[in-house]
Enzyme design. Structure first.
Site, PDB file in Angstrom:
ATOM      1  N   TYR B 101       0.853  -1.177   0.000  1.00 53.04           N
ATOM      2  CA  TYR B 101       0.000   0.000   0.000  1.00 53.04           C
ATOM      3  C   TYR B 101       0.895   1.236   0.000  1.00 53.04           C
ATOM      4  O   TYR B 101       1.890   1.301   0.729  1.00 53.04           O
ATOM      5  CB  TYR B 101      -0.899   0.023   1.243  1.00 53.04           C
ATOM      6  CG  TYR B 101      -1.614   1.354   1.419  1.00 53.04           C
ATOM      7  CD1 TYR B 101      -2.894   1.540   0.889  1.00 53.04           C
ATOM      8  CD2 TYR B 101      -1.002   2.419   2.076  1.00 53.04           C
ATOM      9  CE1 TYR B 101      -3.535   2.759   1.005  1.00 53.04           C
ATOM     10  CE2 TYR B 101      -1.634   3.645   2.193  1.00 53.04           C
ATOM     11  CZ  TYR B 101      -2.895   3.810   1.658  1.00 53.04           C
ATOM     12  OH  TYR B 101      -3.519   5.030   1.767  1.00 53.04           O
ATOM     13  N   GLU B 189      -3.712   7.598  -3.810  1.00 50.66           N
ATOM     14  CA  GLU B 189      -3.498   6.301  -3.184  1.00 50.66           C
ATOM     15  C   GLU B 189      -3.295   5.212  -4.234  1.00 50.66           C
ATOM     16  O   GLU B 189      -4.004   5.189  -5.234  1.00 50.66           O
ATOM     17  CB  GLU B 189      -4.738   5.987  -2.350  1.00 50.66           C
ATOM     18  CG  GLU B 189      -4.646   4.788  -1.480  1.00 50.66           C
ATOM     19  CD  GLU B 189      -5.925   4.608  -0.655  1.00 50.66           C
ATOM     20  OE1 GLU B 189      -5.951   5.054   0.507  1.00 50.66           O
ATOM     21  OE2 GLU B 189      -6.896   4.044  -1.180  1.00 50.66           O
TER      22      GLU B 189
END
Lengths: 289, 380
Positions: B101, B189
């Site tokens: 991530y 993101e």
């Protein structure tokens, strides 16, 4: 006594020749605020308000010529960050930014810069400051508040007027009202303002008007619990606001379950703050203290 | 404003973040063409602004152009969490070895951007934050200095990324930072950022939220707005500079100022009612704005009463009342209206409205009580 602004405040209005700037300058002067200069790039040399207030091209020039120590900003959002940098570079101690809608990354850069420079910013997206009977810097209607011993700090505009008005109906006045603004990244916080009220000898009670979003109220609650000797009455707007939605103010949003009204009320009550259920009740609680 | 995956990834790619080969399609036939061009295995992904697309069946693998067409047909006829799927992204399927991530968001409390990485990629980061917060490595970015190289190494080290991938990872970090900064994002993101079996670091998913207040300097991004995610009333309100949010209750609200508008909703609830909306008409309540506000509030059939709460500061109460009356002439509301005007010239304002058969109130509490009673009366 009061905090931040008083009868000795020497004010420069950035954006003085704009519609908003000129209208509110008229109101501030009528209230008795010492407006010593205005700034509009390209209009230096002009005079406004029956030739009583000189207009300069730059804040630096305005400060050098008139000794202004406080600035209020009415320029459009896309130029507002620049106006704040300019005021800070000209050595203005207190900068009050009324403008709504400044991009948040601009404000993060402004904050980082001001933290190095040492100028204080109030706002943006705020109604400004009012020390009843002495000075009004911003757009708070002067007629709704009277001088007194209550310090008021708020993230909101008309909600603050509502509270000041309810106080006035019961004969309760304010030392200074500070609108810190509804943006997620701002200058002066609740915490900063509470410290100033705690140190101000004339302020005997404090009203804190918060809303959903962020954790500034929780930080304020911690300070109140640890350091504050004066009673604080609180109010939090947005109990019924749905999560994930921005309620008008850029900063009024519950994100990832954080910043709810319930957690703020809980933090304030745990710190001994009397939290009102509606704005009128604030005045009644103040009366009973 | 939220961007779709394909839009976010295109922006990331512009700043040097490697993304899979692929394109967006509005029809199944186009999806088939794209799959044929790419050759081999592809992934067909619903482009809707909701989380959990995979679980809801909106992301499917396809081994051939025919299969891609079939998957696209199915996905394009879906609704995910109430939103129609209008486009699918057809991407080359990556051979995933590791999922990580990587994201940047505004840390409001720190008043700075924060870059976050986690070895727990491919799952919701909020979930990781709740269960194992120690697995999220964070570094705050000085808004004046920008991201520094050592910070990307701190992150790589923190998530135990093998050293051979550090250089590629750092490049992705800088690309993401640039995308975030130059687009005025509040969130950028990549989840997951994958290391492929071939050793490439690749952004197979992407998400961006852009600051609405900054759209004036990004006209190309402003055009990407997906109106499906907004209620039609909210879109209409924006045209008039009104801030409107639809809620579930039956008492319509019209208020000046965001804080006071929220408070009005809260006080309605306090006295046993349910607000139908949040609505801030802003400063200077002129007739045109008030009329637009009335139309939007009354377009909601649930609304059984309307509460108008105006604090006349610089805006005078009698002028607001005149604006309300002119708007009522035009809109002719059939539900009971409760009006409370306080502040400058409020008495004159109240007199004008009482003459027009409006229920008036002196205090917010009284106004809320009357509106709640009026809404209940209307329901019988």
């Amino acid at each position: 006594m009061s905090i931040l602004v008083n009868k000795d405040t020497r004010l420069v209005v950035q954006g003085i020749t704009g519609r908003e700037g000129l209208f509110h300058t008229t109101q501030m002067v009528a209230y008795g605020t010492k407006v010593v200069a205005g700034v509009t790039p390209g209009k230096g040399g002009q005079w406004v308000l029956d030739d009583k207030i000189p207009v300069f091209d730059t804040v630096k020039k305005a400060v050098e010529t008139t000794g202004a120590n406080t600035s209020v900003i009415f320029v459009p959002a896309r130029f507002a960050a620049d106006a704040i940098f300019e005021a800070a570079d000209a050595g203005v101690e207190l900068i009050v930014c009324i403008t709504e809608g400044i991009p948040v990354q601009d404000m993060m850069r402004v904050r980082a810069y001001l933290d190095q420079k040492g100028s204080r910013l109030v706002g943006p997206n705020c109604p400004g400051l009012l020390t009843p009977g002495e000075a009004k810097v911003g757009i708070i209607p002067g007629s709704i508040a009277i001088p007194g011993n209550v310090g008021v700090v708020s993230r909101s505009g008309t909600l603050t007027y509502e509270v000041l008005y309810a106080m006035k109906q019961l004969g309760i006045g304010a030392t200074t009202t500070v609108g810190i603004g509804g943006d997620p990244v701002n200058g002066t916080s609740f915490l900063d303002t509470l410290k100033m009220f705690e140190e101000d000898p004339q302020t005997e009670k404090v009203v804190l008007i918060g809303e959903i979003g962020g954790t500034d109220e929780q930080k304020a609650a911690q300070y109140i619990a640890d350091h504050m000797t004066k009673p604080v009455v609180g109010f939090i707007a947005g109990q019924t606001a749905p999560p994930g939605k921005r309620m008008g103010h850029a900063g009024a949003i519950v994100e990832g379950g954080e910043g709810t009204a319930a957690e703020k009320v809980e933090a304030l009550e745990a710190a001994g703050v009397k939290v009102a259920k509606h704005p009128e009740e604030i005045a009644h609680i103040l009366k009973s203290l | 404003m939220k961007l779709h995956e394909y839009q976010s990834k295109q922006i990331f790619a512009k700043y040097g973040v490697p993304i899979p080969k692929g394109r967006v399609a509005a029809t199944a036939a186009e999806a088939r063409e794209i799959a044929a061009e790419l050759g081999g295995r592809v992934v067909v992904k619903a482009q809707v602004l909701v989380g959990g697309r995979g679980k809801a069946g909106g992301i499917k693998l396809a081994n051939s152009p025919e299969e891609a067409e079939a998957q696209a047909t199915a996905i394009l006829s879906m609704k995910l969490k109430g939103l129609p799927v209008r486009k699918v992204l057809v991407d080359e399927a990556a051979h995933i070895a590791t999922e990580i991530y990587l994201g940047i968001t505004n840390d409001r409390a720190a008043r700075k951007p924060v870059m976050m990485a986690s070895a727990e990629g491919g799952v919701e980061i909020e979930e990781v934050a709740r269960k194992t917060p120690e697995k999220i490595i964070k570094t705050h970015i000085d808004p004046l200095l920008g991201l520094r190289g050592y910070q990307t190494r701190d992150l790589a080290l923190g998530i135990d990324l093998p050293k051979e991938h550090w250089k590629a990872f750092s490049k992705v970090c800088f690309g993401l930072w640039e995308a975030y900064q130059k687009s005025d994002a509040t969130l950028a993101e990549i989840n997951p950022l994958v290391v492929t079996e071939e050793g490439q670091v690749l952004a197979v998913d992407g998400k961006m939220i852009v600051d609405d207040n900054a759209l004036f300097r990004h006209p190309e991004i402003a055009e990407m707005r997906d109106l499906d995610v907004e209620a039609p009333e909210e879109i209409e309100a924006r045209k008039y500079g009104l801030s409107y949010i639809k809620l579930e209750g039956d008492i319509g609200c019209m208020v000046n100022g965001a804080g006071l508008a929220m408070t009005t909703m809260d006080v309605i609830k306090l006295y046993g009612g349910e607000p139908a909306n949040f609505l801030d008409i802003g400063g200077g309540a002129n007739a045109e704005k008030v009329a637009a506000a009335f139309r939007i509030i009354l377009s909601e059939p649930n609304v059984k009463a309307v509460l108008i709460n105006i604090f006349g500061g610089i805006t005078r109460g009698d002028e607001v009342a005149k604006g309300i009356l002119a708007a009522m002439e035009e809109v002719k509301p059939e539900v009971p209206m409760v009006a409370r005007i306080v502040g400058t010239n409020a008495e004159e304002g109240r007199r004008l409205l009482a003459n027009a058969d409006m229920i008036t109130a002196d205090t917010l509490v009284e106004a809320a009580q009357k509106a709640v009673a009026a809404a209940k009366g209307g329901a019988q």
